[in-house]
Design an enzyme around this catalytic site. Structure first.
Site, short mmCIF file in Angstrom:
data_model
loop_
_atom_site.label_atom_id
_atom_site.label_comp_id
_atom_site.label_asym_id
_atom_site.label_seq_id
_atom_site.Cartn_x
_atom_site.Cartn_y
_atom_site.Cartn_z
N SER A 1 81.02 70.14 54.20
CA SER A 1 81.17 69.97 53.01
C SER A 1 81.97 71.15 52.52
O SER A 1 82.25 71.45 51.21
CB SER A 1 79.75 70.31 52.23
OG SER A 1 79.18 71.76 52.91
N ASN B 1 83.22 70.08 45.52
CA ASN B 1 82.84 71.11 46.11
C ASN B 1 83.85 72.41 45.09
O ASN B 1 82.79 73.33 45.04
CB ASN B 1 82.05 71.50 47.57
CG ASN B 1 81.27 70.97 47.40
OD1 ASN B 1 80.34 70.58 46.62
ND2 ASN B 1 80.71 70.40 48.78
N GLU C 1 83.67 61.68 49.67
CA GLU C 1 85.14 61.84 50.11
C GLU C 1 85.53 61.85 51.51
O GLU C 1 84.76 61.98 52.11
CB GLU C 1 84.61 63.29 49.60
CG GLU C 1 86.40 64.23 49.19
CD GLU C 1 85.44 65.25 48.53
OE1 GLU C 1 84.69 65.69 48.79
OE2 GLU C 1 86.36 65.75 47.63
N HIS D 1 82.89 62.54 53.62
CA HIS D 1 82.29 63.73 52.67
C HIS D 1 81.28 62.14 52.52
O HIS D 1 81.53 62.39 51.33
CB HIS D 1 82.95 64.72 52.07
CG HIS D 1 81.64 65.49 52.33
ND1 HIS D 1 82.45 66.27 50.50
CD2 HIS D 1 80.58 66.05 52.05
CE1 HIS D 1 81.61 67.08 50.34
NE2 HIS D 1 80.52 67.15 51.12
N1 CAA Z 1 66.95 58.34 49.97
C1 CAA Z 1 66.68 57.65 49.51
N2 CAA Z 1 66.34 56.48 47.44
C2 CAA Z 1 66.95 57.40 46.78
C3 CAA Z 1 65.79 58.90 47.10
C4 CAA Z 1 65.92 59.33 48.37
N3 CAA Z 1 66.01 60.64 48.75
N4 CAA Z 1 66.10 59.30 45.49
C5 CAA Z 1 65.77 58.58 45.05
N5 CAA Z 1 65.88 57.78 45.47
C6 CAA Z 1 66.58 56.12 44.55
C7 CAA Z 1 65.43 55.73 44.13
O1 CAA Z 1 64.56 54.89 45.13
C8 CAA Z 1 65.51 55.03 43.20
O2 CAA Z 1 65.35 53.33 43.47
P1 CAA Z 1 65.50 51.79 42.75
O3 CAA Z 1 66.23 52.69 41.16
O4 CAA Z 1 66.45 51.31 43.48
O5 CAA Z 1 63.59 52.29 42.56
C9 CAA Z 1 67.31 55.80 42.48
O6 CAA Z 1 66.87 56.67 43.48
C10 CAA Z 1 66.58 56.21 41.05
O7 CAA Z 1 65.37 58.00 41.48
P2 CAA Z 1 64.48 58.40 40.60
O8 CAA Z 1 63.93 57.07 39.73
O9 CAA Z 1 63.24 58.43 42.03
O10 CAA Z 1 64.76 60.17 40.32
P3 CAA Z 1 66.27 59.40 39.39
O11 CAA Z 1 66.61 58.71 38.76
O12 CAA Z 1 65.81 60.71 38.89
O13 CAA Z 1 67.59 59.63 40.59
C11 CAA Z 1 68.70 60.47 42.23
C12 CAA Z 1 67.39 60.53 41.76
C13 CAA Z 1 69.49 59.10 42.36
C14 CAA Z 1 68.77 62.72 43.11
C15 CAA Z 1 68.85 61.54 40.47
O14 CAA Z 1 69.07 62.37 39.84
C16 CAA Z 1 71.18 62.25 40.59
O15 CAA Z 1 72.16 61.37 40.80
N6 CAA Z 1 71.29 63.16 41.47
C17 CAA Z 1 71.94 64.66 41.09
C18 CAA Z 1 72.37 63.83 42.82
C19 CAA Z 1 73.73 64.70 43.22
O16 CAA Z 1 74.49 65.06 42.79
N7 CAA Z 1 74.02 64.62 45.00
C20 CAA Z 1 75.34 65.12 45.37
C21 CAA Z 1 74.95 66.40 45.56
S1 CAA Z 1 75.81 67.58 46.36
C22 CAA Z 1 76.35 66.86 48.13
O17 CAA Z 1 75.56 66.42 48.74
C23 CAA Z 1 77.61 67.16 49.08
C24 CAA Z 1 77.77 68.89 49.53
O18 CAA Z 1 79.17 68.70 49.37
C25 CAA Z 1 76.29 69.72 49.02
#
Ligand code: CAA
Length: 285
Positions: free
Chosen positions: A120, A191, A153, A141
């Site tokens: 990251s 990031n 990325e 990424h």
């Molecule tokens: N694995 C697989 N699928 C998942 C999951 C997981 N851990 N968490 C949620 N899902 C799926 C669910 O099954 C659901 O799919 P369906 O609608 O087809 O059933 C869908 O995602 C939506 O989930 P929820 O309804 O439970 O919850 P939500 O609508 O609140 O979404 C979320 C959850 C997708 C995590 C959403 O809150 C989100 O997009 N959050 C932001 C995440 C983000 O920004 N991630 C990047 C972080 S930075 C990074 O990773 C890089 C780094 O270098 C630090």
């Protein structure tokens, strides 16, 4: 460069496991490697659970899930990368550890294989320098949760070749992701922009501007973010957030990236977010 037929993922944590799952769902053979046998077994169980969930939600049929599972092999020996066209490293964010993995991957992987890192924030150019094939080293990424997040990325190191970039872009597209090519620079684009926002939210909390729930609600409802910055920090892991800030602060040398003291304290106290059961919020098993 030939089409990528076989992939190896090194590191069976949250990211490595998610990457192996999406690779298998794209119909590509993948070996998930970690030196901890318990971890590889637990990762496969979690992938099975995720695939079952996708079937229940009607996103995948039962046969597709079975095929994906059958394409995943497990190993505890890094030499299992020998037949891969692409190796994706997803071990913890420790520079020396990643450099050591890249040195060994360079020995064990086929000479024409691409070596990618899911880092990251660690420099791809630096990791490439641990190998004799810097033109074939690239950043791939992925974002957490990997099966859901659309972006990959693609990070071009100073010596990454055009063919490697083309192959990485085509591979990300085959996974159903949207690749965006960026140059190697601390924090890349994602990031560099995301983590200072999270840091600012932690300062706002520390200074008593508002409680955690209020800060998150403001960004969710006021900026249409799917999660507030503090919830997101808990998802990413507070140790990972701190590490990225330290890289930005050190490598760019600008005080605007200084990590919030409250973040340091929370990491020191073992409050790492979801994975430890407590961060800015508490989580049940
Ligand atoms: N694995 C697989 N699928 C998942 C999951 C997981 N851990 N968490 C949620 N899902 C799926 C669910 O099954 C659901 O799919 P369906 O609608 O087809 O059933 C869908 O995602 C939506 O989930 P929820 O309804 O439970 O919850 P939500 O609508 O609140 O979404 C979320 C959850 C997708 C995590 C959403 O809150 C989100 O997009 N959050 C932001 C995440 C983000 O920004 N991630 C990047 C972080 S930075 C990074 O990773 C890089 C780094 O270098 C630090």
């Amino acid at each position: 460069m030939n089409r990528i037929q076989r992939v190896a993922v090194v590191g069976a944590g949250t990211m490595g496991r998610g990457i192996a799952q999406v690779v298998a769902q794209a119909g590509i053979v993948v070996t998930l490697i970690d030196r901890e046998p318990e971890l590889v077994r637990a990762s496969l169980e979690e992938i099975r659970r995720q695939l079952d969930r996708a079937v229940e939600r009607g996103r995948l049929d039962r046969e597709q899930a079975a095929v994906a599972l059958s394409l995943i092999a497990l190993d505890t020996d890094l030499q299992a990368v020998a037949d891969a066209d692409l190796v994706i490293e997803a071990v913890p964010e420790v520079v020396e550890l990643k450099q050591d993995v890249f040195r060994r991957l360079d020995q064990y992987a086929a000479p024409e294989a691409l070596l990618a890192s899911n880092t990251s924030s660690i420099s791809i150019t630096l990791l490439a320098a641990a190998t004799q094939r810097p033109g074939q080293v690239i950043g791939l990424h992925f974002f957490n949760p990997v099966p859901v997040m659309k972006l990959v990325e693609v990070v071009r190191g100073l010596r990454t070749g055009d063919q490697a970039v083309e192959a990485a872009v085509e591979f990300a597209q085959r996974l159903g992701k949207t690749p965006v090519v960026v140059n190697d620079s601390p924090g890349f684009v994602s990031n560099r922009v995301l983590v200072p926002m999270i840091n600012e939210a932690i300062y706002a909390l520390m200074e008593g501007v508002a409680p955690a729930e209020a800060i998150d609600t403001v960004l969710r409802l006021g900026a249409n973010h799917p999660m507030g910055p503090l919830e997101l920090a808990d998802l990413i892991g507070l140790d990972v957030v701190l590490h990225i800030l330290e890289v930005l602060h050190h490598d760019l040398g600008d005080p605007k990236y200084r990590p919030c003291p409250l973040l340091r304290q929370m990491v020191a106290a073992g409050k790492l977010g979801r994975k430890s059961g407590e961060g800015f919020y508490r989580y049940q098993e």
